[in-house]
Design a protein around this motif. Structure first.
Motif, PDB file in Angstrom:
ATOM      1  N   ALA A  89      15.311 -40.284 -36.860  1.00 37.16           N
ATOM      2  CA  ALA A  89      16.548 -40.747 -36.205  1.00 37.16           C
ATOM      3  C   ALA A  89      17.452 -39.593 -35.795  1.00 37.16           C
ATOM      4  CB  ALA A  89      17.298 -41.701 -37.133  1.00 37.16           C
ATOM      5  N   GLY A  90      17.357 -38.460 -36.482  1.00 37.15           N
ATOM      6  CA  GLY A  90      18.195 -37.311 -36.144  1.00 37.15           C
ATOM      7  C   GLY A  90      17.870 -36.685 -34.806  1.00 37.15           C
ATOM      8  N   ARG A  91      16.710 -36.982 -34.266  1.00 30.89           N
ATOM      9  CA  ARG A  91      16.339 -36.423 -32.956  1.00 30.89           C
ATOM     10  C   ARG A  91      17.083 -37.108 -31.813  1.00 30.89           C
ATOM     11  NH1 ARG A  91      10.288 -34.559 -32.439  1.00 30.89           N
ATOM     12  NH2 ARG A  91      11.366 -33.360 -30.879  1.00 30.89           N
ATOM     13  N   THR A  92      17.514 -38.342 -32.033  1.00 34.73           N
ATOM     14  CA  THR A  92      18.180 -39.081 -30.963  1.00 34.73           C
ATOM     15  C   THR A  92      19.671 -39.299 -31.220  1.00 34.73           C
ATOM     16  OG1 THR A  92      17.564 -41.181 -32.001  1.00 34.73           O
ATOM     17  CG2 THR A  92      16.069 -40.301 -30.312  1.00 34.73           C
ATOM     18  N   SER A  93      20.110 -39.104 -32.444  1.00 39.35           N
ATOM     19  CA  SER A  93      21.513 -39.346 -32.770  1.00 39.35           C
ATOM     20  C   SER A  93      22.143 -38.111 -33.413  1.00 39.35           C
ATOM     21  CB  SER A  93      21.633 -40.533 -33.736  1.00 39.35           C
ATOM     22  OG  SER A  93      22.940 -40.610 -34.261  1.00 39.35           O
ATOM     23  N   PRO A  94      23.119 -37.496 -32.742  1.00 41.51           N
ATOM     24  CA  PRO A  94      23.811 -36.348 -33.342  1.00 41.51           C
ATOM     25  C   PRO A  94      24.509 -36.712 -34.652  1.00 41.51           C
ATOM     26  CG  PRO A  94      24.365 -36.543 -31.012  1.00 41.51           C
ATOM     27  CD  PRO A  94      23.579 -37.760 -31.377  1.00 41.51           C
ATOM     28  N   TYR A  95      24.971 -37.955 -34.739  1.00 45.11           N
ATOM     29  CA  TYR A  95      25.658 -38.406 -35.958  1.00 45.11           C
ATOM     30  C   TYR A  95      24.696 -38.420 -37.144  1.00 45.11           C
ATOM     31  CZ  TYR A  95      28.578 -41.257 -39.007  1.00 45.11           C
ATOM     32  OH  TYR A  95      29.326 -41.718 -40.060  1.00 45.11           O
ATOM     33  N   VAL A  96      23.529 -39.017 -36.950  1.00 44.37           N
ATOM     34  CA  VAL A  96      22.530 -39.068 -38.021  1.00 44.37           C
ATOM     35  C   VAL A  96      22.060 -37.662 -38.350  1.00 44.37           C
ATOM     36  CG1 VAL A  96      20.237 -39.891 -38.662  1.00 44.37           C
ATOM     37  CG2 VAL A  96      21.810 -41.420 -37.451  1.00 44.37           C
ATOM     38  N   ARG A  97      21.857 -36.845 -37.316  1.00 44.20           N
ATOM     39  CA  ARG A  97      21.402 -35.463 -37.535  1.00 44.20           C
ATOM     40  C   ARG A  97      22.384 -34.706 -38.413  1.00 44.20           C
ATOM     41  NH1 ARG A  97      18.213 -31.481 -35.758  1.00 44.20           N
ATOM     42  NH2 ARG A  97      19.097 -29.409 -35.462  1.00 44.20           N
ATOM     43  N   ARG A  98      23.662 -34.842 -38.128  1.00 51.18           N
ATOM     44  CA  ARG A  98      24.678 -34.115 -38.894  1.00 51.18           C
ATOM     45  C   ARG A  98      24.663 -34.526 -40.360  1.00 51.18           C
ATOM     46  NH1 ARG A  98      29.485 -31.017 -36.787  1.00 51.18           N
ATOM     47  NH2 ARG A  98      30.621 -30.600 -38.672  1.00 51.18           N
ATOM     48  N   HIS A  99      24.603 -35.842 -40.612  1.00 53.36           N
ATOM     49  CA  HIS A  99      24.604 -36.323 -41.995  1.00 53.36           C
ATOM     50  C   HIS A  99      23.290 -35.981 -42.703  1.00 53.36           C
ATOM     51  CE1 HIS A  99      28.445 -38.369 -42.540  1.00 53.36           C
ATOM     52  NE2 HIS A  99      28.380 -38.635 -41.240  1.00 53.36           N
ATOM     53  N   ALA A 100      22.174 -36.097 -42.010  1.00 56.57           N
ATOM     54  CA  ALA A 100      20.883 -35.776 -42.621  1.00 56.57           C
ATOM     55  C   ALA A 100      20.797 -34.285 -42.951  1.00 56.57           C
ATOM     56  CB  ALA A 100      19.745 -36.189 -41.694  1.00 56.57           C
ATOM     57  N   MET A 101      21.293 -33.417 -42.061  1.00 55.15           N
ATOM     58  CA  MET A 101      21.282 -31.977 -42.339  1.00 55.15           C
ATOM     59  C   MET A 101      22.153 -31.647 -43.539  1.00 55.15           C
ATOM     60  SD  MET A 101      21.114 -29.732 -38.848  1.00 55.15           S
ATOM     61  CE  MET A 101      22.779 -30.104 -38.409  1.00 55.15           C
ATOM     62  N   GLU A 102      23.300 -32.280 -43.620  1.00 57.32           N
ATOM     63  CA  GLU A 102      24.200 -32.013 -44.739  1.00 57.32           C
ATOM     64  C   GLU A 102      23.550 -32.443 -46.060  1.00 57.32           C
ATOM     65  OE1 GLU A 102      27.625 -30.391 -46.366  1.00 57.32           O
ATOM     66  OE2 GLU A 102      26.856 -30.230 -44.332  1.00 57.32           O
ATOM     67  N   ALA A 103      22.941 -33.634 -46.077  1.00 55.94           N
ATOM     68  CA  ALA A 103      22.272 -34.116 -47.290  1.00 55.94           C
ATOM     69  C   ALA A 103      21.079 -33.229 -47.641  1.00 55.94           C
ATOM     70  CB  ALA A 103      21.820 -35.562 -47.100  1.00 55.94           C
ATOM     71  N   LEU A 104      20.302 -32.839 -46.639  1.00 49.35           N
ATOM     72  CA  LEU A 104      19.131 -31.993 -46.876  1.00 49.35           C
ATOM     73  C   LEU A 104      19.541 -30.637 -47.447  1.00 49.35           C
ATOM     74  CD1 LEU A 104      16.094 -31.497 -46.631  1.00 49.35           C
ATOM     75  CD2 LEU A 104      16.474 -30.803 -44.261  1.00 49.35           C
TER      76      LEU A 104
END
Length: 195
Positions: free
Chosen positions: A123-138
């Motif tokens: 989902a992070g590939r298509t949504s900057p919002y999801v990408r930001r939260h996923a990167m922070e959690a990772l």
């Protein structure tokens, strides 16, 4: 940041913007854009490596311009394109908020690093919002994982490891709630390896 003119050495006129020397921050901006273009599939690995090499060895703005010239509709200027992660991303809809929250909360199921990584790559590939939260959690869970491996080598570290895990669970819940509320959340004490 680049300005249209800069002071010149005595006896010379103003320096044209393309001839201005670049800073590390300017190079980092271009690197972020090249990486984003690669993540979107607009560049292959070899082209990305070549452009990153050119960006990191650039001396002037004229050296940086060809690196991004065909990635945008008009010739780029570094002051026009901020780093992708400088501005907070906002959720496009409720599904973005739910998936962003899942990037934090999936770690509670035992998928500490794998869960956010999966969210980032899907989902992070298509949504900057999801990408930001996923990167922070990772990044946070990579930090906790590294601390879990390194801290037991000290006596004090043995006591701190359980505290890190409890803190990780609590902060994952806080991050999930923040993502659901369309908020920005940054984990404390985090080494941000993934950008």
């Amino acid at each position: 940041m680049a300005t249209s003119f800069s002071p010149a050495p005595p006896g010379r006129g103003p320096v044209p913007p393309a001839r201005l020397r670049v800073s590390d921050a300017d190079r980092d901006q271009v690197v972020e854009h090249v990486k984003a273009a690669y993540a979107e599939g607009r560049l292959d690995k070899d082209e990305m490596d070549l452009r990153l090499d050119h960006a990191m060895t650039a001396q002037t703005h004229a050296d940086l311009m060809p690196v991004m010239a065909d990635l945008y509709d008009r010739p780029p200027t570094l002051t026009v394109y901020p780093k992708p992660h400088d501005e907070p991303a906002r959720a496009a809809d409720a599904s973005d908020r739910v998936v962003g929250a899942a990037a934090h909360l999936i770690t509670l199921t035992g998928l500490f690093v794998v869960g956010p990584l999966i969210m980032l790559l899907t989902a992070g590939r298509t949504s900057p919002y999801v990408r930001r939260h996923a990167m922070e959690a990772l990044n946070f869970h990579l930090t906790v994982f590294g601390a879990t491996i390194l801290l037991p080598f000290t006596v004090v570290g043995i006591v701190l490891v359980p505290l890190f895990w409890v803190l990780g669970i609590v902060l994952s819940i806080v991050g999930g709630i923040s993502a659901l509320a369309d908020g920005e959340f940054r984990y404390p004490l985090t080494i941000r390896l993934i950008k």
